[in-house]
Structures are given as C-alpha cells and as structure tokens.
Write a protein that holds these residues in place. Sequence first.
Motif, mmCIF file in Angstrom:
data_model
loop_
_atom_site.group_PDB
_atom_site.id
_atom_site.type_symbol
_atom_site.label_atom_id
_atom_site.label_comp_id
_atom_site.label_asym_id
_atom_site.label_seq_id
_atom_site.Cartn_x
_atom_site.Cartn_y
_atom_site.Cartn_z
ATOM 1 N N SER A 78 0.552 6.130 8.654
ATOM 2 C CA SER A 78 -0.236 5.967 7.193
ATOM 3 C C SER A 78 -1.225 5.263 7.269
ATOM 4 O O SER A 78 -1.513 4.315 8.116
ATOM 5 N N TYR A 79 -2.153 5.343 6.382
ATOM 6 C CA TYR A 79 -3.476 4.686 6.431
ATOM 7 C C TYR A 79 -3.161 3.017 6.060
ATOM 8 O O TYR A 79 -3.487 2.324 6.771
ATOM 9 N N HIS A 80 -2.078 2.747 5.286
ATOM 10 C CA HIS A 80 -1.549 1.461 4.954
ATOM 11 C C HIS A 80 -1.142 0.635 6.175
ATOM 12 O O HIS A 80 -1.532 -0.348 6.669
ATOM 13 N N ASP A 81 -0.020 1.500 6.825
ATOM 14 C CA ASP A 81 0.232 0.969 8.082
ATOM 15 C C ASP A 81 -0.828 0.786 9.304
ATOM 16 O O ASP A 81 -0.645 -0.256 9.898
ATOM 17 N N PHE A 82 -1.667 1.531 9.449
ATOM 18 C CA PHE A 82 -2.840 1.417 10.242
ATOM 19 C C PHE A 82 -3.628 0.217 10.184
ATOM 20 O O PHE A 82 -3.895 -0.713 10.870
ATOM 21 N N LEU A 101 -13.176 14.942 -0.271
ATOM 22 C CA LEU A 101 -12.248 15.433 0.701
ATOM 23 C C LEU A 101 -10.806 14.721 0.606
ATOM 24 O O LEU A 101 -9.937 15.167 1.460
ATOM 25 N N GLN A 102 -10.648 13.557 -0.424
ATOM 26 C CA GLN A 102 -9.272 12.896 -0.391
ATOM 27 C C GLN A 102 -9.021 12.240 0.961
ATOM 28 O O GLN A 102 -7.865 12.742 1.355
ATOM 29 N N GLU A 103 -9.905 11.838 1.646
ATOM 30 C CA GLU A 103 -9.736 11.212 2.924
ATOM 31 C C GLU A 103 -9.991 9.468 2.906
ATOM 32 O O GLU A 103 -10.998 9.118 2.200
ATOM 33 N N ARG A 104 -9.209 8.904 3.483
ATOM 34 C CA ARG A 104 -9.563 7.304 3.581
ATOM 35 C C ARG A 104 -10.099 7.303 5.209
ATOM 36 O O ARG A 104 -9.347 7.737 5.947
ATOM 37 N N ASP A 121 -5.762 11.765 6.029
ATOM 38 C CA ASP A 121 -5.603 12.766 4.514
ATOM 39 C C ASP A 121 -4.828 12.101 3.577
ATOM 40 O O ASP A 121 -3.664 12.202 3.493
ATOM 41 N N GLU A 122 -5.112 11.072 2.828
ATOM 42 C CA GLU A 122 -4.295 10.202 1.594
ATOM 43 C C GLU A 122 -5.203 10.267 0.329
ATOM 44 O O GLU A 122 -6.295 10.148 0.386
#
Length: 135
Positions: A78-82, A101-104, A121-122
């Motif tokens: 995940s984004y947060h874990d990364f 794009l609903q991308e972080r 994609d989050e």
Amino acid sequence: MQFDHLTIRTRDLDASKTFFEQVLDLSEGERPAIIRLIPGYWLFDGDRPVVHLIGTVRGDPGRPAEAIDHVGIRPDGSYHDFRARLERLGIPYSLMDVVELQERRVFFHTPGGPLLEAVFDEPVPSQHSSKDQTS
C-alpha cells in the motif's frame, strides 16, 4: 513490483514524440490537468501511458539535450506502508496525488541520485489539495 513508465527530458519534444510513435508504435494520449502545467506528452501503449516526455529549455547548461528524468514503478503493498518504509529508512520523499486518475505518487532518489516515482492506485482523499508535499 511492476514497471509503470519512463520519463525522458528533451529539448525537441516533437521529434522525440514522433520517434516513439514510429519506432515503438506508441500513440499520444491525454495527460491529467496537474501534469499539463509541464510542457510534454504522454505516449500510450494501448491504454497505458508508458513513455512520458518533458520539454527542457534550449541552452540550459545544467541539462543534457536528452536524458532519462525518472522511472515510474508500481511497488507491491500500500501507499501508506511504502511511505512508512521510506520514513523508517530515513529516505526523503515528495508526494503528488493525481485526482483525475485516482493515483497517489511518491518521488524519491536512489543513493546515487536517479529519481524514482512509486505509483499507487489508491483513492485520493476528497479534502485533498493537489499540491506537492515534501517529507
């Protein structure tokens, strides 16, 4: 992890665009509004933008005429874990959310200097401002 895209800086956007269209059979596609602030093109393989071209100013002594700017990757997890991993390792980073794009996205440098862009994609929080943030 998967490859996402390659970004190239060039002083001749149109020649570079034509080259990738003709040699790799890529086609120009629309870029998100936040990206359109930068001169350039996104070139697609089917429905995926795999080559991003960014224009540089002629005569800029600090930049070569053509150079790889960064490589985009899609890490597992995940984004947060990364982000937590980068913080734990003391690696500075900056953020960009692409609402359309609903991308972080998380930008960070390798020890030798090349820039990497991790794409996730989050969902982007609705109260989000699309400004870059830096860790």
